[in-house]
Each structure stands twice: as C-alpha cells, then as structure tokens.
Design a protein around this motif. Structure first.
Motif, PDB file in Angstrom:
ATOM      1  N   LEU A  55       0.806  -1.226   0.000  1.00  0.00           N
ATOM      2  CA  LEU A  55       0.000   0.000   0.000  1.00  0.00           C
ATOM      3  C   LEU A  55       0.841   1.279   0.000  1.00  0.00           C
ATOM      4  N   VAL A  56       2.157   1.144   0.058  1.00  0.00           N
ATOM      5  CA  VAL A  56       3.026   2.310   0.156  1.00  0.00           C
ATOM      6  C   VAL A  56       2.888   3.222  -1.057  1.00  0.00           C
ATOM      7  N   GLY A  57       2.766   2.667  -2.243  1.00  0.00           N
ATOM      8  CA  GLY A  57       2.607   3.485  -3.443  1.00  0.00           C
ATOM      9  C   GLY A  57       1.386   4.379  -3.362  1.00  0.00           C
ATOM     10  N   GLU A  58       0.273   3.825  -2.913  1.00  0.00           N
ATOM     11  CA  GLU A  58      -0.955   4.619  -2.755  1.00  0.00           C
ATOM     12  C   GLU A  58      -0.780   5.688  -1.693  1.00  0.00           C
ATOM     13  N   LEU A  59      -0.096   5.350  -0.616  1.00  0.00           N
ATOM     14  CA  LEU A  59       0.139   6.316   0.457  1.00  0.00           C
ATOM     15  C   LEU A  59       1.007   7.472  -0.033  1.00  0.00           C
ATOM     16  N   VAL A  60       2.059   7.168  -0.781  1.00  0.00           N
ATOM     17  CA  VAL A  60       2.934   8.206  -1.323  1.00  0.00           C
ATOM     18  C   VAL A  60       2.154   9.119  -2.263  1.00  0.00           C
ATOM     19  N   THR A  61       1.323   8.530  -3.129  1.00  0.00           N
ATOM     20  CA  THR A  61       0.504   9.331  -4.053  1.00  0.00           C
ATOM     21  C   THR A  61      -0.414  10.269  -3.269  1.00  0.00           C
ATOM     22  N   ALA A  62      -1.035   9.767  -2.218  1.00  0.00           N
ATOM     23  CA  ALA A  62      -1.940  10.596  -1.413  1.00  0.00           C
ATOM     24  C   ALA A  62      -1.175  11.729  -0.732  1.00  0.00           C
ATOM     25  N   LEU A  63       0.026  11.447  -0.231  1.00  0.00           N
ATOM     26  CA  LEU A  63       0.837  12.483   0.413  1.00  0.00           C
ATOM     27  C   LEU A  63       1.288  13.544  -0.584  1.00  0.00           C
ATOM     28  N   GLN A  64       1.618  13.121  -1.799  1.00  0.00           N
ATOM     29  CA  GLN A  64       1.994  14.072  -2.838  1.00  0.00           C
ATOM     30  C   GLN A  64       0.832  14.978  -3.196  1.00  0.00           C
ATOM     31  N   LYS A  65      -0.373  14.422  -3.278  1.00  0.00           N
ATOM     32  CA  LYS A  65      -1.565  15.229  -3.554  1.00  0.00           C
ATOM     33  C   LYS A  65      -1.810  16.230  -2.437  1.00  0.00           C
ATOM     34  N   ALA A  66      -1.564  15.808  -1.203  1.00  0.00           N
ATOM     35  CA  ALA A  66      -1.797  16.685  -0.049  1.00  0.00           C
ATOM     36  C   ALA A  66      -0.838  17.860  -0.017  1.00  0.00           C
ATOM     37  N   THR A  67       0.332  17.701  -0.613  1.00  0.00           N
ATOM     38  CA  THR A  67       1.328  18.779  -0.585  1.00  0.00           C
ATOM     39  C   THR A  67       1.364  19.582  -1.869  1.00  0.00           C
TER      40      THR A  67
END
Length: 68
Positions: A55-67
C-alpha cells in the motif's frame, strides 16, 4: 525485528522514525513519533501508522496530492 530506515527530527524533543518489519510473513512499513524521555532514551508514542508495503505506493501518491 524492526529495521530502522530513517530518522526525521521533528523538533528538539520529538523525532519521526520510519522502519520496516515482518509480521506473519508479510512486510510492513512503520512511521511513528518518538519522544526523548527524562533519562535521555527515545521512546515510541501511540502516534503512528503501520501499513503493508503493497500500500506504500498509494500512500505516497496521497501524500503528494496533499502537498501539491
């Protein structure tokens, strides 16, 4: 046993630790806040998250969207 990947200093008394671990033959990434105790040792808080490595890829994508 946990493998320490990174330590990010949040401030003078807190740090964020990123670790990898295996549980029941599955790999996990842990992100947890640690604090410096009165005796100088670093201890984990309840603040943190553990996710399967899948799930790390999805988490990284979500964090990138948040920033963004």
């Amino acid at each position: 046993m946990d493998e320490l990947i990174a330590v990010i200093h949040k401030n003078s008394t807190e740090q964020i630790r990123v670790t990898t671990t295996e549980f029941q033959r599955k790999q996990y990434i842990g992100i947890r806040i640690y604090f410096e105790a009165d005796d100088g040792t670093w201890r984990p808080t309840r603040k943190g998250i553990t996710v399967r490595t899948s799930l790390v890829g999805e988490l990284v994508t979500a964090l990138q969207k948040a920033t963004a």
